[in-house]
Design a protein around this motif. Structure first.
Motif, PDB file in Angstrom:
ATOM      1  N   GLU A 141     -20.763-111.624 114.783  1.00  0.00           N
ATOM      2  CA  GLU A 141     -21.198-112.856 114.103  1.00  0.00           C
ATOM      3  C   GLU A 141     -21.092-114.072 115.015  1.00  0.00           C
ATOM      4  N   LYS A 142     -20.067-114.114 115.832  1.00  0.00           N
ATOM      5  CA  LYS A 142     -19.906-115.241 116.747  1.00  0.00           C
ATOM      6  C   LYS A 142     -21.036-115.270 117.771  1.00  0.00           C
ATOM      7  N   ASP A 204     -23.571 -95.395 116.734  1.00  0.00           N
ATOM      8  CA  ASP A 204     -23.057 -94.911 115.448  1.00  0.00           C
ATOM      9  C   ASP A 204     -22.322 -96.018 114.686  1.00  0.00           C
ATOM     10  N   ALA A 205     -21.606 -96.870 115.414  1.00  0.00           N
ATOM     11  CA  ALA A 205     -20.775 -97.895 114.780  1.00  0.00           C
ATOM     12  C   ALA A 205     -21.551 -99.152 114.406  1.00  0.00           C
ATOM     13  N   PHE A 206     -22.761 -99.296 114.921  1.00  0.00           N
ATOM     14  CA  PHE A 206     -23.508-100.547 114.733  1.00  0.00           C
ATOM     15  C   PHE A 206     -24.085-100.650 113.318  1.00  0.00           C
ATOM     16  N   ASP A 211     -28.257-103.844 106.784  1.00  0.00           N
ATOM     17  CA  ASP A 211     -26.902-104.381 107.020  1.00  0.00           C
ATOM     18  C   ASP A 211     -26.924-105.428 108.132  1.00  0.00           C
ATOM     19  N   PHE A 212     -27.699-105.163 109.177  1.00  0.00           N
ATOM     20  CA  PHE A 212     -27.782-106.125 110.269  1.00  0.00           C
ATOM     21  C   PHE A 212     -28.574-107.367 109.849  1.00  0.00           C
ATOM     22  N   LYS A 218     -26.554-114.288 106.996  1.00  0.00           N
ATOM     23  CA  LYS A 218     -25.272-114.978 106.815  1.00  0.00           C
ATOM     24  C   LYS A 218     -25.059-116.042 107.884  1.00  0.00           C
ATOM     25  N   VAL A 219     -25.501-115.751 109.107  1.00  0.00           N
ATOM     26  CA  VAL A 219     -25.348-116.695 110.223  1.00  0.00           C
ATOM     27  C   VAL A 219     -26.306-117.874 110.076  1.00  0.00           C
ATOM     28  N   GLY A 220     -27.437-117.670 109.370  1.00  0.00           N
ATOM     29  CA  GLY A 220     -28.362-118.776 109.148  1.00  0.00           C
ATOM     30  C   GLY A 220     -29.827-118.486 109.415  1.00  0.00           C
TER      31      GLY A 220
END
Length: 241
Positions: A141-142, A204-206, A211-212, A218-220
């Motif tokens: 997110e950052k 696999d973890a991404f 979802d992405f 959420k970030v804008g």
């Protein structure tokens, strides 16, 4: 999102490990990248560039630029300036050599830059590209928020990232290739046994797909879209400010 690191026996954080990993494989990266993808990654970048061409961007930022492949592809947009940033000095040196040899250095500039602390003023770029880089962010997110900060209003971000195919036979073929063939070939040529084992683990973890997109929202980012390519092996995500 579970944190996956390249070197499981290292005490370093993910960001430092990723930089070390790319430094270690930089001498063979271009060769391996195109060999292991059978050159199809070039087609994915071309499609991403076509998508953002409607915005007619003049100043472009390429994050996790590596050896500059996405930056070079962006030349098709006839921009005034392309800036590529990466945390691996080894990859940057290879990229700079390649760009100078091709005569692109008047338009493309490569420099060290941390995706989570970009060295640019707010609203500096018309478009941002990232090829296979966001899953390597230590704080997703950052990093996406920093991209949003330096993007101009109405600017567009295009993110190309591996995903997990869902349909037979692409799903089964991709899983076998990424977990058995790719690590063996990658290790044999690059001499870094962790780098090409990390790739399927990080995929696999991404948080892919919707979802992405939810994280981008959420970030804008607005006007979000995703386009699967090659049967879902990769996805092109786009969002605007």
């Amino acid at each position: 999102m579970a944190e996956v690191k390249p070197y499981k026996d290292s005490e370093k954080g993910k960001k430092e490990q990723v930089a070390d990993m790319f430094d270690n494989i930089s001498h063979k990266y271009d060769f391996l990248n195109h060999l292991l993808s059978m050159g199809i990654d070039k087609l994915w970048r071309k499609r991403a560039i076509r998508i953002i061409s409607k915005n007619d961007p003049k100043e472009i930022l390429d994050i996790a630029t590596g050896t500059g492949d996405f930056a070079i592809e962006s030349l098709r947009l006839n921009p005034t300036a392309i800036t590529g940033v990466d945390i691996s000095n080894g990859m940057l040196e290879k990229g700079k050599d390649k760009i100078i040899k091709k005569g692109y250095d008047k338009v493309i500039t490569l420099q060290y830059g941390d995706s989570e602390d970009l060295p640019f003023e707010d609203e500096s770029f018309d478009a941002i590209t990232v090829g296979f880089g966001v899953r390597n962010f230590e704080n997703l997110e950052k990093g996406l928020g920093e991209m949003y900060r330096v993007l101009r209003p109405n600017g567009i971000a295009a993110i190309l990232e591996f995903s997990k195919p869902k349909k037979f036979p692409v799903k089964q073929s991709f899983n076998f290739y990424s977990k058995h063939i790719l690590p063996k070939v990658g290790n044999a040529i690059s001499k870094d046994s962790s780098a090409y084992t990390y790739l399927p683990e990080s995929v696999d973890a991404f948080p892919e797909g919707q979802d992405f997109l939810d994280i981008l929202s959420k970030v804008g980012y607005i006007n979000l879209a995703k386009r699967e390519v090659s049967g879902g092996i990769a996805t092109i995500y786009t969002g605007q400010k």
